[in-house]
Scaffold this motif. Sequence first.
Motif, PDB file in Angstrom:
ATOM      1  N   UNK A   1      -6.373  16.481  -3.643  1.00 35.49           N
ATOM      2  CA  UNK A   1      -5.962  15.024  -3.058  1.00 35.49           C
ATOM      3  C   UNK A   1      -5.181  13.867  -3.475  1.00 35.49           C
ATOM      4  N   UNK A   2      -4.724  13.483  -2.547  1.00 38.16           N
ATOM      5  CA  UNK A   2      -3.404  12.009  -3.213  1.00 38.16           C
ATOM      6  C   UNK A   2      -3.640  11.111  -3.864  1.00 38.16           C
ATOM      7  N   UNK A   3      -3.233  10.390  -4.379  1.00 35.18           N
ATOM      8  CA  UNK A   3      -3.555   9.457  -5.278  1.00 35.18           C
ATOM      9  C   UNK A   3      -2.309   8.046  -4.962  1.00 35.18           C
ATOM     10  N   UNK A   4      -2.032   7.908  -4.156  1.00 33.45           N
ATOM     11  CA  UNK A   4      -1.880   6.890  -3.541  1.00 33.45           C
ATOM     12  C   UNK A   4      -2.355   5.864  -2.316  1.00 33.45           C
ATOM     13  N   UNK A   5      -1.765   4.500  -1.872  1.00 34.09           N
ATOM     14  CA  UNK A   5      -2.215   3.972  -1.887  1.00 34.09           C
ATOM     15  C   UNK A   5      -0.686   2.619  -0.799  1.00 34.09           C
ATOM     16  N   UNK A   6      -0.304   3.645   0.547  1.00 32.52           N
ATOM     17  CA  UNK A   6       1.095   1.979  -0.190  1.00 32.52           C
ATOM     18  C   UNK A   6       0.667   0.983   0.303  1.00 32.52           C
ATOM     19  N   UNK A   7       1.748   0.160   0.396  1.00 32.26           N
ATOM     20  CA  UNK A   7       1.710  -1.351   0.500  1.00 32.26           C
ATOM     21  C   UNK A   7       0.684  -1.655   2.473  1.00 32.26           C
ATOM     22  N   UNK A   8       1.143  -0.638   3.344  1.00 27.75           N
ATOM     23  CA  UNK A   8       1.098  -0.961   4.334  1.00 27.75           C
ATOM     24  C   UNK A   8      -0.630  -0.784   4.612  1.00 27.75           C
TER      25      UNK A   8
ATOM     26  N   UNK B   1       2.121  -4.397  -8.141  1.00 26.19           N
ATOM     27  CA  UNK B   1       1.750  -3.856  -7.234  1.00 26.19           C
ATOM     28  C   UNK B   1       1.662  -1.874  -7.632  1.00 26.19           C
ATOM     29  N   UNK B   2       0.858  -1.537  -7.726  1.00 34.61           N
ATOM     30  CA  UNK B   2       1.717   0.041  -8.539  1.00 34.61           C
ATOM     31  C   UNK B   2       0.549   0.815  -6.894  1.00 34.61           C
TER      32      UNK B   2
END
Length: 124
Positions: A1-8, A47-48
């Motif tokens: 599973x991914x662990x990121x959330x882009x700004x968009x 924001x990270x």
Amino acid sequence: MTNSLSVNAAKELIDFINNTNYQLAPFCDGAFSSKSEAIAYVEGAEYNSEEPLSICFNTRQGNYWDSAQVTFSDSEWFIEDQAMGGKWSKGESIQKAIEAFRLLHNPTCNYYPDELIFNAHLFQ
């Protein structure tokens, strides 16, 4: 599973949650007080994308909020609650991921997430 959330993706999530009874919060922090505050946060230097936003929802017991992290990867949304036994879901849309996450919980449990309701406009 991914662990990121882009700004968009974060902005898409903010727009979606803005029209529901759910709220958003930065990773391990309190809920945003407005849509503009949430957007400013994800556009800001602090924001990270590796510390994704969390959806916040009231629970069956009433007057008790819980949260789960939201990430996005390869056209799928993921919801994960690391504090509640590692339950997680995914969906082709934010709505489907949230609804699937809710269905993983026991409806008689005090921590059962409230149903997602549209046009609640908690953010202004």
